[in-house]
Design a protein around this motif. Structure first.
Motif, PDB file in Angstrom:
ATOM      1  N   PHE A   3      72.716 -14.169  77.758  1.00  6.66           N
ATOM      2  CA  PHE A   3      73.869 -13.267  77.654  1.00  6.66           C
ATOM      3  C   PHE A   3      73.988 -12.493  78.953  1.00  6.66           C
ATOM      4  O   PHE A   3      73.119 -12.585  79.832  1.00  6.66           O
ATOM      5  N   ALA A   4      75.061 -11.725  79.080  1.00 13.43           N
ATOM      6  CA  ALA A   4      75.250 -10.861  80.254  1.00 13.43           C
ATOM      7  C   ALA A   4      75.619  -9.467  79.769  1.00 13.43           C
ATOM      8  O   ALA A   4      76.359  -9.316  78.789  1.00 13.43           O
ATOM      9  N   LYS A  73      64.308 -10.432  70.149  1.00 13.44           N
ATOM     10  CA  LYS A  73      63.386 -11.438  70.681  1.00 13.44           C
ATOM     11  C   LYS A  73      62.248 -10.762  71.432  1.00 13.44           C
ATOM     12  O   LYS A  73      62.168 -10.784  72.636  1.00 13.44           O
ATOM     13  N   THR A  74      61.380 -10.108  70.706  1.00 11.02           N
ATOM     14  CA  THR A  74      60.193  -9.513  71.313  1.00 11.02           C
ATOM     15  C   THR A  74      58.979  -9.925  70.499  1.00 11.02           C
ATOM     16  O   THR A  74      59.087 -10.394  69.373  1.00 11.02           O
ATOM     17  N   ILE A 130      66.910  -5.641  83.431  1.00  8.57           N
ATOM     18  CA  ILE A 130      68.258  -6.070  83.047  1.00  8.57           C
ATOM     19  C   ILE A 130      68.435  -7.553  83.349  1.00  8.57           C
ATOM     20  O   ILE A 130      68.884  -8.334  82.497  1.00  8.57           O
ATOM     21  N   ASN A 131      68.079  -7.957  84.556  1.00  9.61           N
ATOM     22  CA  ASN A 131      68.210  -9.368  84.936  1.00  9.61           C
ATOM     23  C   ASN A 131      67.312 -10.255  84.078  1.00  9.61           C
ATOM     24  O   ASN A 131      67.712 -11.349  83.660  1.00  9.61           O
ATOM     25  N   GLN A 135      68.266 -13.346  81.255  1.00  4.13           N
ATOM     26  CA  GLN A 135      67.758 -14.702  81.412  1.00  4.13           C
ATOM     27  C   GLN A 135      66.954 -15.172  80.205  1.00  4.13           C
ATOM     28  O   GLN A 135      67.063 -16.325  79.790  1.00  4.13           O
ATOM     29  N   CYS A 136      66.119 -14.285  79.656  1.00  3.89           N
ATOM     30  CA  CYS A 136      65.207 -14.713  78.586  1.00  3.89           C
ATOM     31  C   CYS A 136      65.722 -14.397  77.189  1.00  3.89           C
ATOM     32  O   CYS A 136      65.185 -14.910  76.201  1.00  3.89           O
ATOM     33  N   GLY A 137      66.731 -13.538  77.074  1.00  3.68           N
ATOM     34  CA  GLY A 137      67.296 -13.214  75.775  1.00  3.68           C
ATOM     35  C   GLY A 137      66.629 -12.061  75.058  1.00  3.68           C
ATOM     36  O   GLY A 137      66.899 -11.820  73.881  1.00  3.68           O
TER      37      GLY A 137
END
Length: 224
Positions: A3-4, A73-74, A130-131, A135-137
């Motif tokens: 996502f962004a 997603k943790t 943030i980046n 990338q990983c969700g």
């Protein structure tokens, strides 16, 4: 990219411009009718699903299709790293990987051999997160804290496990919720005197690891 982040997420229509436009359209080569998933920085709960309606030379028009609920997603293990202060560039080099693994919190500790001229810039770390999240969700953000000394950290986290030079190899990483790794140069004798109260282990390796390598290795053992 899963996502962004976008401040305008949730709007019915978005005119996508700037860096996000360049990344999605120019770099990732998204085209008309592709789905783009956006999130707000302060909204852990929601994904906003858009389709690209049109692409112009400097902007793209996105139209909201639906909203869905995030499944966080943790890791199920809430891991806290007590990290004696090192060069921030070394921290930054592994922060994205630690974020992907699911580290919940890092406390940067000023110990007696810390290089005092180095200062952690929280804004730089947050940009990396943030980046990495995009990338990983990962839906949540890693937390940061600071401790003025090892003693103050241990007083607040008495069940910490210490990884240092030791005769005891750690073969069971289950149950470790908080651990401490030192900086270059290790601990002074004064610090070792009150560190004796902790469980002390070493990693099963024949080489001497850099601080950032040790942190990454231990987190992998615990979280994966």
């Amino acid at each position: 990219m899963i996502f962004a982040y976008c401040d305008e997420a949730s709007n019915e229509t978005i005119k996508l411009k700037g860096e996000l436009y360049k990344h999605l359209i120019k770099a990732r080569r998204a085209v008309v009718n592709d789905e783009i998933v956006l999130k707000k920085l302060d909204d852990v709960e929601s994904y906003y699903h858009y389709t690209i309606k049109s692409i112009e030379p400097r902007f793209a028009v996105l139209v909201l299709q639906r909203c869905s609920t995030c499944s966080t997603k943790t890791s199920s293990t809430s891991l806290h790293v007590g990290w004696c202060q090192i060069d921030p560039k070394s921290v930054e080099s592994v922060l994205g990987s630690l974020n992907e693994l699911g580290v919940d919190k890092i406390t940067f500790i000023t110990c007696e051999r810390s290089q005092k001229n180095f200062k952690i810039q929280k804004s730089r770390l947050e940009k990396i997160l943030i980046n990495s999240n995009q990338q990983c969700g990962r839906d949540t953000f890693m937390k940061f804290d600071y401790a003025s000394s090892l003693l103050s950290f241990i007083e607040n986290n008495p069940d910490s496990t210490l990884f240092d030079f030791s005769e005891n190899v750690c073969n069971d990483f289950s149950g470790i919720k908080t651990f401490i790794v030192g900086c270059e140069g290790g601990f002074t004798q004064n610090e070792r005197n009150f560190l004796k109260q902790l469980k002390v282990y070493k990693l099963d390796t024949k080489t001497v690891l850099r601080s950032q390598s040790a942190v990454l290795g231990i987190c992998s053992k615990i979280l994966l």
